[in-house]
Design an enzyme around this catalytic site. Structure first.
Site, mmCIF file in Angstrom:
data_model
loop_
_atom_site.group_PDB
_atom_site.id
_atom_site.type_symbol
_atom_site.label_atom_id
_atom_site.label_comp_id
_atom_site.label_asym_id
_atom_site.label_seq_id
_atom_site.Cartn_x
_atom_site.Cartn_y
_atom_site.Cartn_z
ATOM 1 C CE LYS A 299 -32.842 -25.932 -6.559
ATOM 2 N NZ LYS A 299 -32.039 -24.783 -6.193
ATOM 3 C CE1 TYR B 168 -28.194 -34.507 -14.458
ATOM 4 C CE2 TYR B 168 -28.680 -36.367 -13.045
ATOM 5 C CZ TYR B 168 -27.851 -35.322 -13.401
ATOM 6 O OH TYR B 168 -26.694 -35.100 -12.713
#
Length: 136
Positions: A101, A106
């Protein structure tokens, strides 16, 4: 939806920062690797020449609400703002390989995965290895 306020950390936040470091380490199954003390946080972050710059995200109500509310994105955007304001050309994040996740977040925000792109590996010296290097 949670309300988020991101601000500069104050010396009085060190106890809470250490608690959050420990909670994160526990989540990551790395609690045994937390070696820093509240006093070291104070010295490194608020001494004469601070080693790091710390932000605090105040989330109301208390953490525990479902994920996916954009809090992580808000924090990372604030880090980018502060970094640019301080003249930094980049900032780096570390994430464990099983935390998909976070990796996905990112990447969605535009971060480059240096493991994939450049083959970087992170290394750490601590304890006996440091003493051996230093001849102590």
């Amino acid at each position: 939806m949670a309300s988020v306020r991101i601000r500069e950390a104050k010396e009085g936040d060190c106890g809470d920062i250490l608690r959050l470091i420990r909670e994160l380490a526990e989540f990551e199954k790395l609690l045994d690797q937390v070696k820093i003390s509240e006093e070291a946080l104070r010295a490194d972050g608020f001494g004469e020449n601070p080693f790091y710059h710390c932000l605090v995200a105040e989330i109301l109500p208390a953490p525990g609400e479902p994920l996916g509310q954009g809090i992580g994105s808000k924090i990372i955007k604030k880090v980018a703002e502060v970094a640019l304001d301080k003249g930094c050309s980049q900032f780096r994040l570390a994430v464990l390989n099983w935390n998909q996740k976070a990796i996905d977040l990112y990447k969605a925000l535009g971060a480059q995965d240096l493991t994939e792109a450049e083959g970087w590996h992170s290394f750490r010296f601590e304890g006996e290895a440091m003493r051996k290097l230093a001849g102590k």
